[in-house]
Motif scaffolding. Structure first.
Motif, PDB file in Angstrom:
ATOM      1  N   GLU A  36       1.360   0.482  -4.616  1.00  0.00           N
ATOM      2  CA  GLU A  36       0.088   0.123  -3.999  1.00  0.00           C
ATOM      3  C   GLU A  36      -0.632  -0.942  -4.843  1.00  0.00           C
ATOM      4  OE1 GLU A  36      -2.507   2.504  -1.072  1.00  0.00           O
ATOM      5  OE2 GLU A  36      -2.881   3.321  -3.054  1.00  0.00           O
ATOM      6  N   PHE A  37      -0.101  -2.147  -4.845  1.00  0.00           N
ATOM      7  CA  PHE A  37      -0.721  -3.246  -5.588  1.00  0.00           C
ATOM      8  C   PHE A  37      -2.094  -3.632  -5.038  1.00  0.00           C
ATOM      9  CE2 PHE A  37       3.787  -4.137  -6.493  1.00  0.00           C
ATOM     10  CZ  PHE A  37       3.751  -4.463  -7.835  1.00  0.00           C
ATOM     11  N   LYS A  38      -2.321  -3.451  -3.751  1.00  0.00           N
ATOM     12  CA  LYS A  38      -3.451  -4.105  -3.089  1.00  0.00           C
ATOM     13  C   LYS A  38      -4.761  -3.346  -3.153  1.00  0.00           C
ATOM     14  CE  LYS A  38      -1.679  -7.968  -1.834  1.00  0.00           C
ATOM     15  NZ  LYS A  38      -2.119  -9.202  -2.494  1.00  0.00           N
ATOM     16  N   ALA A  39      -4.781  -2.152  -3.693  1.00  0.00           N
ATOM     17  CA  ALA A  39      -6.057  -1.430  -3.736  1.00  0.00           C
ATOM     18  C   ALA A  39      -6.007  -0.342  -4.802  1.00  0.00           C
ATOM     19  CB  ALA A  39      -6.366  -0.802  -2.371  1.00  0.00           C
ATOM     20  N   CYS A  40      -6.953  -0.398  -5.730  1.00  0.00           N
ATOM     21  CA  CYS A  40      -7.119   0.699  -6.679  1.00  0.00           C
ATOM     22  C   CYS A  40      -8.565   0.705  -7.155  1.00  0.00           C
ATOM     23  CB  CYS A  40      -6.156   0.597  -7.851  1.00  0.00           C
ATOM     24  SG  CYS A  40      -6.485  -0.755  -9.006  1.00  0.00           S
ATOM     25  N   ALA A  72       1.351   4.117  -7.210  1.00  0.00           N
ATOM     26  CA  ALA A  72       1.539   5.070  -6.121  1.00  0.00           C
ATOM     27  C   ALA A  72       2.466   4.454  -5.070  1.00  0.00           C
ATOM     28  CB  ALA A  72       0.190   5.420  -5.493  1.00  0.00           C
ATOM     29  N   LEU A  73       3.483   5.199  -4.652  1.00  0.00           N
ATOM     30  CA  LEU A  73       4.554   4.642  -3.832  1.00  0.00           C
ATOM     31  C   LEU A  73       4.461   5.076  -2.381  1.00  0.00           C
ATOM     32  CD1 LEU A  73       7.613   5.160  -6.229  1.00  0.00           C
ATOM     33  CD2 LEU A  73       6.111   3.166  -6.033  1.00  0.00           C
ATOM     34  N   ARG A 105      -4.908   7.205   6.841  1.00  0.00           N
ATOM     35  CA  ARG A 105      -5.154   8.031   5.664  1.00  0.00           C
ATOM     36  C   ARG A 105      -5.664   7.122   4.562  1.00  0.00           C
ATOM     37  NH1 ARG A 105       0.480   7.628   5.992  1.00  0.00           N
ATOM     38  NH2 ARG A 105       1.583   6.909   4.106  1.00  0.00           N
ATOM     39  N   ALA A 106      -6.330   7.719   3.611  1.00  0.00           N
ATOM     40  CA  ALA A 106      -6.969   6.948   2.549  1.00  0.00           C
ATOM     41  C   ALA A 106      -5.920   6.371   1.608  1.00  0.00           C
ATOM     42  CB  ALA A 106      -7.936   7.835   1.766  1.00  0.00           C
ATOM     43  N   ILE A 107      -6.331   5.369   0.845  1.00  0.00           N
ATOM     44  CA  ILE A 107      -5.479   4.858  -0.218  1.00  0.00           C
ATOM     45  C   ILE A 107      -5.302   5.948  -1.272  1.00  0.00           C
ATOM     46  CG2 ILE A 107      -6.072   2.449   0.158  1.00  0.00           C
ATOM     47  CD1 ILE A 107      -8.051   2.641  -2.150  1.00  0.00           C
ATOM     48  N   ALA A 108      -4.343   5.758  -2.163  1.00  0.00           N
ATOM     49  CA  ALA A 108      -4.026   6.800  -3.148  1.00  0.00           C
ATOM     50  C   ALA A 108      -5.158   7.042  -4.119  1.00  0.00           C
ATOM     51  CB  ALA A 108      -2.751   6.424  -3.901  1.00  0.00           C
ATOM     52  N   GLU A 109      -5.993   6.018  -4.354  1.00  0.00           N
ATOM     53  CA  GLU A 109      -7.047   6.135  -5.368  1.00  0.00           C
ATOM     54  C   GLU A 109      -8.330   5.504  -4.822  1.00  0.00           C
ATOM     55  OE1 GLU A 109      -6.547   5.600  -9.978  1.00  0.00           O
ATOM     56  OE2 GLU A 109      -7.039   3.666  -9.085  1.00  0.00           O
ATOM     57  N   GLU A 110      -9.161   6.306  -4.208  1.00  0.00           N
ATOM     58  CA  GLU A 110     -10.435   5.828  -3.677  1.00  0.00           C
ATOM     59  C   GLU A 110     -11.464   5.689  -4.805  1.00  0.00           C
ATOM     60  OE1 GLU A 110     -11.424   4.797  -0.843  1.00  0.00           O
ATOM     61  OE2 GLU A 110      -9.989   5.494   0.656  1.00  0.00           O
ATOM     62  N   GLN A 161       0.850  -1.179   0.000  1.00  0.00           N
ATOM     63  CA  GLN A 161       0.000   0.000   0.000  1.00  0.00           C
ATOM     64  C   GLN A 161       0.889   1.233   0.000  1.00  0.00           C
ATOM     65  OE1 GLN A 161      -3.094   0.009   3.014  1.00  0.00           O
ATOM     66  NE2 GLN A 161      -3.249  -2.215   2.993  1.00  0.00           N
ATOM     67  N   SER A 162       0.342   2.342  -0.441  1.00  0.00           N
ATOM     68  CA  SER A 162       1.106   3.586  -0.444  1.00  0.00           C
ATOM     69  C   SER A 162       1.324   4.117   0.965  1.00  0.00           C
ATOM     70  CB  SER A 162       0.400   4.641  -1.305  1.00  0.00           C
ATOM     71  OG  SER A 162      -0.901   4.878  -0.815  1.00  0.00           O
ATOM     72  N   LYS A 163       0.784   3.447   1.955  1.00  0.00           N
ATOM     73  CA  LYS A 163       1.015   3.750   3.372  1.00  0.00           C
ATOM     74  C   LYS A 163       1.430   2.473   4.107  1.00  0.00           C
ATOM     75  CE  LYS A 163      -3.934   3.169   3.723  1.00  0.00           C
ATOM     76  NZ  LYS A 163      -5.229   3.659   4.184  1.00  0.00           N
ATOM     77  N   GLY A 164       2.065   1.559   3.377  1.00  0.00           N
ATOM     78  CA  GLY A 164       2.388   0.254   3.937  1.00  0.00           C
ATOM     79  C   GLY A 164       3.309   0.311   5.135  1.00  0.00           C
ATOM     80  N   THR A 165       4.308   1.203   5.116  1.00  0.00           N
ATOM     81  CA  THR A 165       5.229   1.300   6.242  1.00  0.00           C
ATOM     82  C   THR A 165       4.489   1.728   7.498  1.00  0.00           C
ATOM     83  OG1 THR A 165       7.048   1.843   4.747  1.00  0.00           O
ATOM     84  CG2 THR A 165       7.350   2.371   7.070  1.00  0.00           C
ATOM     85  N   ASP A 166       3.607   2.728   7.390  1.00  0.00           N
ATOM     86  CA  ASP A 166       2.816   3.154   8.543  1.00  0.00           C
ATOM     87  C   ASP A 166       1.859   2.054   8.997  1.00  0.00           C
ATOM     88  OD1 ASP A 166       4.097   5.563   8.478  1.00  0.00           O
ATOM     89  OD2 ASP A 166       2.358   6.740   7.846  1.00  0.00           O
ATOM     90  N   THR A 167       1.295   1.318   8.038  1.00  0.00           N
ATOM     91  CA  THR A 167       0.356   0.255   8.389  1.00  0.00           C
ATOM     92  C   THR A 167       1.048  -0.825   9.210  1.00  0.00           C
ATOM     93  OG1 THR A 167      -0.936   0.679   6.392  1.00  0.00           O
ATOM     94  CG2 THR A 167      -1.258  -1.445   7.467  1.00  0.00           C
ATOM     95  N   VAL A 168       2.206  -1.285   8.730  1.00  0.00           N
ATOM     96  CA  VAL A 168       2.950  -2.272   9.510  1.00  0.00           C
ATOM     97  C   VAL A 168       3.374  -1.677  10.844  1.00  0.00           C
ATOM     98  CG1 VAL A 168       5.049  -3.673   9.580  1.00  0.00           C
ATOM     99  CG2 VAL A 168       3.716  -3.530   7.475  1.00  0.00           C
ATOM    100  N   GLY A 169       3.768  -0.408  10.834  1.00  0.00           N
ATOM    101  CA  GLY A 169       4.137   0.246  12.084  1.00  0.00           C
ATOM    102  C   GLY A 169       3.018   0.245  13.103  1.00  0.00           C
ATOM    103  N   ALA A 170       1.783   0.381  12.642  1.00  0.00           N
ATOM    104  CA  ALA A 170       0.644   0.358  13.557  1.00  0.00           C
ATOM    105  C   ALA A 170       0.471  -1.018  14.191  1.00  0.00           C
ATOM    106  CB  ALA A 170      -0.633   0.766  12.820  1.00  0.00           C
TER     107      ALA A 170
END
Length: 709
Positions: free
Chosen positions: A696-700, A687-688, A582-587, A300-309
């Motif tokens: 962001e392979f997992k959601a578009c 989106a990186l 935060r939202a994905i790059a492309e809702e 995800q374009s927020k993958g680092t924060d997601t794993v951090g959570a």
């Protein structure tokens, strides 16, 4: 005469399952169980059982290919092919500078090959433009792990610890299909009274094994983790003593989590408040618990924060750095762990050293016999490198990767590859990317060569040569040796993998991923050695003789379990990192109202370049499909098997409908193993993540259309 049985390891996923190979008189190779290896204890999935099918001459490449004046790839001699590659690389460097040369590697390369490829790029070519497809797989988890723990090793404990834990939360992993032999550890967990919680937008085969399945909206894993941490705090379940004694940064992370109250998280994720509370209870009540993530939250374009959570959840509850507890990443590719440790990544040097660290540069430069100032700095990440092809990067050397199928926004990547002045590919088969090359070199594969890999546990393994490759096939190490010589570097690129590994030991010594205490001899005698494993004596004195001398210092046993005494940070404390949803790059919107998520199926592997050439696997999974909920299918007017077009802002893919209530009504799923009309990565969003540079392979956002037949 009895055939020789060679104990070795599977060429596919990061389990690196043990297997035996036996050559038969008819030239085929028999794969059999190897019950003594603790990771799989004899179990093999269909890919492992049929792995030897790709060794057949009719399947794999057996001669170099060179594109002729008419644009056709034709057989050529090795000298002709290597001379052409060297000449084109030299021409490009002379005309445009060294950074006009790109190098792209793969997570399937052995440690020796990954190490040598990174050295070749920086010492021979002088380019900073090197990265690899592992950037698409584990980089967000790696970045989060380094931030929190000071170190990235996929699992900080062996798989054998999982059944002994009290609860495991498995986030975004369908290991029943991606790593089937590993499922037994989770089955044993439940048999032992532990609880398995699976978080996945689909009711996968793995989710069907769970005690509790949460099906969040794709791209909302970050909010889900924050909502769980909010409840941990509100319900008084924080391990205050642990937080005080072993962590730093709690107050800021606590404040961020408290902004994500349960009802708010329910609206974002679709996971009900009672399910959130049940998850917290199941996770917090046992003495031990784990969180394991895979590509779902990471790509995800927020993958680092997601794993951090998710790491924050482990830290707040005292679940990291304690027996049978912790956070871990289920690394995907066969050598995905080792592949990111020894220098084929844009910002790294061997031993998981940072390329912009002067001390790291000095250490590695001394091993390589070069001036530290001659080493280029960090280059582009994988997608950014591919995006620059044909413009800033004019020639590319590619090994063990198939980005025409596996990269996000794949049609664009294919266009960039076609625009190159020159492309050379080393591969076992004529992949979709190799088919576009100017020169294709046929190289040895797993059973035809010896080398080391590092599995998802951080266990370094020896894969042994079991069969002789066909005439005319060379190893990647031989290719790099020959190219280096043609480009003016006569020494420093040995072709013997053990000799390369001995140099890797010295280069990694003192680094985060320290292999200096590991030898081929140890790997042959043990079930692998867990890094870090520093040498028992000074690195300069390490030799095989040191292990024979009874008076020599004790050999380091390796480190199966990390962080039990301290974390790998300067003060030994783990770091909370405050993050917010935060939202994905492309809702989704009115034009593209549905979410697409992608993944794998059990019978195929990654881009399918090898598995799609195995008849048994193709019979089980012959082609792509679009998985959609009955309500969504009804609105579209699609029946089972009807062709459905999935359209995103990047392109259009068509595949048969597979209708099931195992997926959310607002989501469709496509596997990404196939090229052509059904290529899922035509659709995916590049989106990186700002830290890991993972796409962001997992959601578009997509829309669905019926297709006239």
């Amino acid at each position: 005469m009895q055939s020789t049985v060679t104990p070795t390891h599977c060429p596919y996923c990061a389990l690196q399952c043990g297997m035996n190979l036996t050559p038969a008189p008819d030239g085929t190779v028999e794969v059999s169980e190897r019950a003594d290896f603790p990771v799989n204890r004899g179990a093999l999935c269909g890919k492992g059982r049929t792995a030897a099918a790709v060794l057949a001459p009719g399947v794999r490449l057996t001669s170099p290919l060179v594109r002729d004046e008419g644009g056709t790839l034709v057989p050529a001699s090795w000298d002709e092919a290597l001379d052409r590659i060297a000449a084109e690389l030299d021409r490009t460097r002379a005309q445009y500078g060294p950074d006009a040369l790109g190098v792209f590697g793969g997570g399937g390369l052995t440690n020796e090959k990954a190490y040598t490829l990174g050295k070749f790029a920086r010492v021979v070519l002088g380019t900073s433009q090197i990265d690899y497809n592992g950037r698409f797989c584990m980089s967000s988890a790696a970045a989060a792990g380094i931030k929190a723990f000071g170190l990235d090793r996929g699992l900080p404990f062996p798989l054998e610890d999982i059944p002994k834990s009290g609860c495991v939360i498995l986030v975004g992993s369908n290991l029943a299909e991606t790593m089937p032999p590993s499922l037994r550890f989770f089955t044993e967990l439940r048999e032992n009274g532990g609880t398995l919680i699976v978080i996945d937008p689909r009711r996968t085969k793995t989710a069907e094994q769970a005690d509790l399945h949460l099906a969040p909206r794709p791209g909302t894993d970050l909010a889900l983790a924050l909502g769980l941490l909010h409840l941990v705090i509100a319900e008084g379940r924080v391990d205050e003593e642990y937080v005080r004694e072993r962590t730093a940064g709690w107050e800021d992370a606590r404040a961020a989590a408290m902004a994500h109250w349960p009802e708010y998280v329910e609206r974002i994720t679709g996971v009900s408040v009672p399910q959130l509370r049940q998850t917290v209870r199941l996770f917090c009540e046992p003495e031990s618990a784990m969180v394991l993530t895979a590509r779902g939250p990471e790509q995800q374009s927020k993958g680092t924060d997601t794993v951090g959570a998710w790491i924050n959840l482990c830290l707040a509850t005292g679940r990291a750095g304690r027996p049978l507890s912790g956070y871990g990443c289920l690394t995907g590719q066969g050598n995905g762990q080792g592949g990111r440790e020894h220098g084929q990544k844009a910002d790294q040097l061997p031993g998981y050293r940072k390329l912009d660290d002067p001390a790291a540069r000095a250490h590695v430069a001394e091993v390589w016999g070069v001036d530290p100032d001659s080493l280029p700095g960090p280059g582009r990440s994988a997608y950014e490198l591919l995006d620059a092809l044909g413009s800033d990067i004019r020639s590319l050397l590619l090994m063990a990767s198939n980005p025409v199928v596996s990269a996000p926004r794949a049609a664009h990547v294919e266009e960039r590859i076609r625009s190159l002045d020159f492309l050379a590919v080393c591969d076992v088969v004529l992949s979709e990317t190799a088919a576009l090359a100017d020169v294709v070199l046929p190289v040895t594969q797993w059973a035809e060569e010896t080398g080391t890999t590092t599995n998802l546990e951080g266990r370094v393994l020896l894969r042994r040569r079991a069969v002789t490759p066909p005439d005319g096939i060379r190893s990647d190490l031989e290719v790099l040796h020959e190219l280096a010589a043609r480009l003016g570097v006569e020494k420093g690129f040995p072709t013997d993998p053990e000799e390369v590994f001995e140099e890797l030991r010295r280069a990694s010594a003192g680094g985060a991923a320290d292999y200096s205490g590991i030898t081929y001899r140890r790997l042959a005698e043990e079930d692998g050695v867990f890094w870090p494993c520093p040498a028992a004596v000074e690195t300069a004195d390490v030799s095989e003789d040191a292990f024979d001398d009874e008076e020599a210092p004790a050999v380091h046993p390796g480190t199966p379990r990390l962080f039990l005494d301290r974390f790998a940070t300067p003060d030994g404390r783990a770091r909370f990192v405050p993050v917010s949803h935060r939202a994905i790059a492309e809702e989704p919107d009115d034009e593209y109202p549905v979410l697409l998520t992608t993944g794998r199926v059990v019978a195929q592997y990654q881009s399918g370049a090898q598995t799609r050439r195995v008849a048994e696997l193709n019979a089980a999974a012959p082609g792509p499909f679009v998985e959609l909920h009955p309500r969504l299918a009804a609105r579209l007017g699609a029946a089972e098997g009807d062709p459905v077009a999935v359209v995103s802002r990047r392109g259009r893919a068509v595949a048969p409908a597979r209708i099931t209530d195992a997926i959310r009504p607002d989501t469709v799923f496509m596997p990404f193993h196939w090229p052509g009309e059904g290529r899922a990565n035509t659709l995916t969003n590049p989106a990186l993540d700002p830290t890991s540079r993972m796409p962001e392979f997992k959601a578009c956002a997509v829309r669905l259309e019926t297709v006239e037949t």
